[in-house]
Design a protein around this motif. Structure first.
Motif, PDB file in Angstrom:
ATOM      1  N   LYS A   3       0.831  -1.203   0.000  1.00 48.72           N
ATOM      2  CA  LYS A   3       0.000   0.000   0.000  1.00 48.72           C
ATOM      3  C   LYS A   3       0.869   1.257   0.000  1.00 48.72           C
ATOM      4  CE  LYS A   3      -4.205  -1.574   2.309  1.00 48.72           C
ATOM      5  NZ  LYS A   3      -5.042  -1.400   3.505  1.00 48.72           N
ATOM      6  N   TYR A   4       1.903   1.267   0.836  1.00 49.70           N
ATOM      7  CA  TYR A   4       2.784   2.441   0.873  1.00 49.70           C
ATOM      8  C   TYR A   4       3.507   2.630  -0.449  1.00 49.70           C
ATOM      9  CZ  TYR A   4       2.129   3.960   5.599  1.00 49.70           C
ATOM     10  OH  TYR A   4       1.576   4.474   6.731  1.00 49.70           O
ATOM     11  N   TYR A   5       3.921   1.541  -1.063  1.00 50.93           N
ATOM     12  CA  TYR A   5       4.603   1.647  -2.352  1.00 50.93           C
ATOM     13  C   TYR A   5       3.690   2.293  -3.386  1.00 50.93           C
ATOM     14  CZ  TYR A   5       7.335   0.426  -6.444  1.00 50.93           C
ATOM     15  OH  TYR A   5       8.064   0.495  -7.607  1.00 50.93           O
ATOM     16  N   LEU A   6       2.473   1.795  -3.485  1.00 47.82           N
ATOM     17  CA  LEU A   6       1.525   2.356  -4.449  1.00 47.82           C
ATOM     18  C   LEU A   6       1.152   3.800  -4.111  1.00 47.82           C
ATOM     19  CD1 LEU A   6      -0.825  -0.684  -5.041  1.00 47.82           C
ATOM     20  CD2 LEU A   6       0.861   0.274  -6.616  1.00 47.82           C
ATOM     21  N   TYR A   7       0.959   4.087  -2.834  1.00 49.24           N
ATOM     22  CA  TYR A   7       0.596   5.429  -2.393  1.00 49.24           C
ATOM     23  C   TYR A   7       1.690   6.434  -2.749  1.00 49.24           C
ATOM     24  CZ  TYR A   7      -1.189   9.006   0.817  1.00 49.24           C
ATOM     25  OH  TYR A   7      -1.681  10.159   1.354  1.00 49.24           O
ATOM     26  N   ILE A   8       2.932   6.114  -2.443  1.00 47.09           N
ATOM     27  CA  ILE A   8       4.051   7.013  -2.736  1.00 47.09           C
ATOM     28  C   ILE A   8       4.229   7.157  -4.242  1.00 47.09           C
ATOM     29  CG2 ILE A   8       6.542   7.342  -2.501  1.00 47.09           C
ATOM     30  CD1 ILE A   8       6.322   5.865   0.194  1.00 47.09           C
ATOM     31  N   LEU A   9       4.058   6.070  -4.966  1.00 47.95           N
ATOM     32  CA  LEU A   9       4.182   6.114  -6.419  1.00 47.95           C
ATOM     33  C   LEU A   9       3.116   7.035  -7.033  1.00 47.95           C
ATOM     34  CD1 LEU A   9       5.991   4.802  -8.558  1.00 47.95           C
ATOM     35  CD2 LEU A   9       4.246   3.035  -8.806  1.00 47.95           C
ATOM     36  N   ILE A  10       1.896   6.941  -6.541  1.00 45.94           N
ATOM     37  CA  ILE A  10       0.816   7.802  -7.045  1.00 45.94           C
ATOM     38  C   ILE A  10       1.112   9.269  -6.740  1.00 45.94           C
ATOM     39  CG2 ILE A  10      -1.618   8.423  -6.684  1.00 45.94           C
ATOM     40  CD1 ILE A  10      -2.132   5.371  -6.375  1.00 45.94           C
TER      41      ILE A  10
ATOM     42  N   TRP B   3      14.069   3.224 -12.783  1.00 43.57           N
ATOM     43  CA  TRP B   3      14.393   2.027 -12.006  1.00 43.57           C
ATOM     44  C   TRP B   3      15.002   2.397 -10.662  1.00 43.57           C
ATOM     45  CZ3 TRP B   3      12.044  -2.080 -13.414  1.00 43.57           C
ATOM     46  CH2 TRP B   3      11.733  -2.288 -14.750  1.00 43.57           C
ATOM     47  N   GLN B   4      15.849   3.425 -10.656  1.00 46.40           N
ATOM     48  CA  GLN B   4      16.457   3.864  -9.403  1.00 46.40           C
ATOM     49  C   GLN B   4      15.402   4.398  -8.433  1.00 46.40           C
ATOM     50  OE1 GLN B   4      19.245   6.694 -10.922  1.00 46.40           O
ATOM     51  NE2 GLN B   4      20.653   5.127 -11.696  1.00 46.40           N
ATOM     52  N   ILE B   5      14.480   5.204  -8.958  1.00 46.97           N
ATOM     53  CA  ILE B   5      13.403   5.741  -8.127  1.00 46.97           C
ATOM     54  C   ILE B   5      12.520   4.603  -7.606  1.00 46.97           C
ATOM     55  CG2 ILE B   5      11.289   7.124  -8.174  1.00 46.97           C
ATOM     56  CD1 ILE B   5      12.768   8.987 -10.171  1.00 46.97           C
ATOM     57  N   ALA B   6      12.189   3.654  -8.464  1.00 49.29           N
ATOM     58  CA  ALA B   6      11.347   2.522  -8.060  1.00 49.29           C
ATOM     59  C   ALA B   6      12.012   1.708  -6.953  1.00 49.29           C
ATOM     60  CB  ALA B   6      11.044   1.639  -9.263  1.00 49.29           C
ATOM     61  N   LEU B   7      13.327   1.507  -7.045  1.00 43.95           N
ATOM     62  CA  LEU B   7      14.033   0.750  -6.010  1.00 43.95           C
ATOM     63  C   LEU B   7      14.099   1.509  -4.689  1.00 43.95           C
ATOM     64  CD1 LEU B   7      16.943  -0.860  -8.055  1.00 43.95           C
ATOM     65  CD2 LEU B   7      14.938  -1.993  -7.063  1.00 43.95           C
ATOM     66  N   ILE B   8      14.291   2.816  -4.752  1.00 45.98           N
ATOM     67  CA  ILE B   8      14.311   3.622  -3.531  1.00 45.98           C
ATOM     68  C   ILE B   8      12.937   3.594  -2.856  1.00 45.98           C
ATOM     69  CG2 ILE B   8      14.471   5.994  -2.664  1.00 45.98           C
ATOM     70  CD1 ILE B   8      16.720   6.416  -4.757  1.00 45.98           C
ATOM     71  N   LEU B   9      11.884   3.740  -3.654  1.00 43.31           N
ATOM     72  CA  LEU B   9      10.531   3.680  -3.106  1.00 43.31           C
ATOM     73  C   LEU B   9      10.232   2.302  -2.521  1.00 43.31           C
ATOM     74  CD1 LEU B   9       8.389   5.615  -5.750  1.00 43.31           C
ATOM     75  CD2 LEU B   9       9.342   6.450  -3.599  1.00 43.31           C
ATOM     76  N   LEU B  10      10.710   1.272  -3.176  1.00 43.04           N
ATOM     77  CA  LEU B  10      10.509  -0.092  -2.689  1.00 43.04           C
ATOM     78  C   LEU B  10      11.204  -0.291  -1.342  1.00 43.04           C
ATOM     79  CD1 LEU B  10       9.295  -2.870  -3.382  1.00 43.04           C
ATOM     80  CD2 LEU B  10      11.494  -3.442  -4.401  1.00 43.04           C
ATOM     81  N   ALA B  11      12.420   0.201  -1.224  1.00 40.45           N
ATOM     82  CA  ALA B  11      13.163   0.074   0.035  1.00 40.45           C
ATOM     83  C   ALA B  11      12.458   0.836   1.153  1.00 40.45           C
ATOM     84  CB  ALA B  11      14.593   0.581  -0.148  1.00 40.45           C
ATOM     85  N   PHE B  12      12.047   2.060   0.867  1.00 43.44           N
ATOM     86  CA  PHE B  12      11.361   2.862   1.885  1.00 43.44           C
ATOM     87  C   PHE B  12      10.050   2.204   2.315  1.00 43.44           C
ATOM     88  CE2 PHE B  12       8.295   6.104   3.118  1.00 43.44           C
ATOM     89  CZ  PHE B  12       8.947   6.651   4.202  1.00 43.44           C
ATOM     90  N   SER B  13       9.259   1.780   1.345  1.00 40.69           N
ATOM     91  CA  SER B  13       7.962   1.193   1.681  1.00 40.69           C
ATOM     92  C   SER B  13       8.108  -0.159   2.376  1.00 40.69           C
ATOM     93  CB  SER B  13       7.083   1.065   0.438  1.00 40.69           C
ATOM     94  OG  SER B  13       7.670   0.211  -0.509  1.00 40.69           O
ATOM     95  N   ALA B  14       9.216  -0.856   2.159  1.00 40.87           N
ATOM     96  CA  ALA B  14       9.451  -2.126   2.847  1.00 40.87           C
ATOM     97  C   ALA B  14       9.879  -1.907   4.300  1.00 40.87           C
ATOM     98  CB  ALA B  14      10.516  -2.927   2.115  1.00 40.87           C
ATOM     99  N   ILE B  15      10.532  -0.776   4.572  1.00 41.83           N
ATOM    100  CA  ILE B  15      11.030  -0.499   5.919  1.00 41.83           C
ATOM    101  C   ILE B  15      10.004   0.230   6.781  1.00 41.83           C
ATOM    102  CG2 ILE B  15      12.757   0.840   7.200  1.00 41.83           C
ATOM    103  CD1 ILE B  15      14.695   0.268   4.880  1.00 41.83           C
ATOM    104  N   TYR B  16       9.236   1.129   6.202  1.00 41.88           N
ATOM    105  CA  TYR B  16       8.359   2.001   6.978  1.00 41.88           C
ATOM    106  C   TYR B  16       7.369   1.274   7.890  1.00 41.88           C
ATOM    107  CZ  TYR B  16       5.228   5.618   8.470  1.00 41.88           C
ATOM    108  OH  TYR B  16       4.477   6.444   9.254  1.00 41.88           O
ATOM    109  N   PRO B  17       6.679   0.232   7.457  1.00 40.85           N
ATOM    110  CA  PRO B  17       5.727  -0.422   8.365  1.00 40.85           C
ATOM    111  C   PRO B  17       6.371  -0.963   9.645  1.00 40.85           C
ATOM    112  CG  PRO B  17       5.273  -1.094   6.127  1.00 40.85           C
ATOM    113  CD  PRO B  17       6.563  -0.318   6.096  1.00 40.85           C
ATOM    114  N   LYS B  18       7.650  -1.285   9.594  1.00 44.24           N
ATOM    115  CA  LYS B  18       8.344  -1.780  10.790  1.00 44.24           C
ATOM    116  C   LYS B  18       8.389  -0.707  11.873  1.00 44.24           C
ATOM    117  CE  LYS B  18      11.110  -4.526  13.113  1.00 44.24           C
ATOM    118  NZ  LYS B  18      10.544  -5.614  13.860  1.00 44.24           N
ATOM    119  N   PHE B  19       8.579   0.545  11.471  1.00 47.96           N
ATOM    120  CA  PHE B  19       8.691   1.640  12.425  1.00 47.96           C
ATOM    121  C   PHE B  19       7.386   2.417  12.590  1.00 47.96           C
ATOM    122  CE2 PHE B  19      12.927   1.009  10.596  1.00 47.96           C
ATOM    123  CZ  PHE B  19      13.617   0.688  11.762  1.00 47.96           C
ATOM    124  N   GLY B  20       6.529   2.373  11.614  1.00 44.76           N
ATOM    125  CA  GLY B  20       5.298   3.158  11.640  1.00 44.76           C
ATOM    126  C   GLY B  20       4.153   2.506  12.387  1.00 44.76           C
ATOM    127  N   TYR B  21       4.197   1.190  12.571  1.00 47.77           N
ATOM    128  CA  TYR B  21       3.120   0.457  13.230  1.00 47.77           C
ATOM    129  C   TYR B  21       3.689  -0.431  14.315  1.00 47.77           C
ATOM    130  CZ  TYR B  21       0.346   1.985   9.320  1.00 47.77           C
ATOM    131  OH  TYR B  21      -0.289   2.762   8.404  1.00 47.77           O
TER     132      TYR B  21
END
Length: 153
Positions: A9-16, A47-65
């Motif tokens: 969800k975060y990946y799609l949200y940030i991408l939008i 591709w670089q932007i997509a990978l950065i967004l993927l990394a951020f969205s994979a890490i954020y739920p660990k600290f956000g919830y």
């Protein structure tokens, strides 16, 4: 599974949001519409932007919830109405109650949409209080107010 769904969800949200910003920049003539000129590395930047967004969205739920403990002396029946009243005052409604667990969600549909329907706050009765689970930022604010109200401090 919930973690992966939140990350997606975060990946799609940030991408939008990124696409909307880029669209506005092009419409306001602040950026060139050609991606090869818009970014320094051209199409490789996507591709670089997509990978950065993927990394951020994979890490954020660990600290956000997460969950935090709330001290509350007394019984569940003593606290129930005070908790429901307090949460109602903060814009939450009781969605579900089972045994000594209460689940709250935001009342406002637009607020729920902006939080990607990840607005659930769960109170689970424990020996010395409650385990409160949800978005950490909200949980910390709610616990502070509720501990004062219920006399847990």
């Amino acid at each position: 599974m919930k973690y992966l769904i939140r990350a997606a969800k975060y990946y799609l949200y940030i991408l939008i949001v990124l696409v909307i910003i880029l669209f506005l920049l092009v419409r306001l003539d602040l950026a060139n519409a050609d991606l090869s000129e818009m970014f320094r590395n051209g199409y490789d930047s996507l591709w670089q932007i997509a990978l950065i967004l993927l990394a951020f969205s994979a890490i954020y739920p660990k600290f956000g919830y997460g969950s935090r403990h709330m001290r509350a002396p007394g019984s569940y029946s003593e606290h129930r109405s005070a908790i429901v009243e307090f949460m109602d005052g903060r814009g939450y409604r009781l969605r579900e109650e089972k045994d000594e667990t209460m689940v709250f969600v935001l009342r406002a549909p637009l607020a729920r949409l902006f939080r990607m329907f990840e607005d659930e706050i769960t109170f689970t009765r424990e020996m010395t209080g409650y385990s409160v689970e949800g978005r950490v930022r909200d949980v910390v604010h709610l616990i502070g107010g509720l501990e004062n109200k219920l006399g847990g401090r």
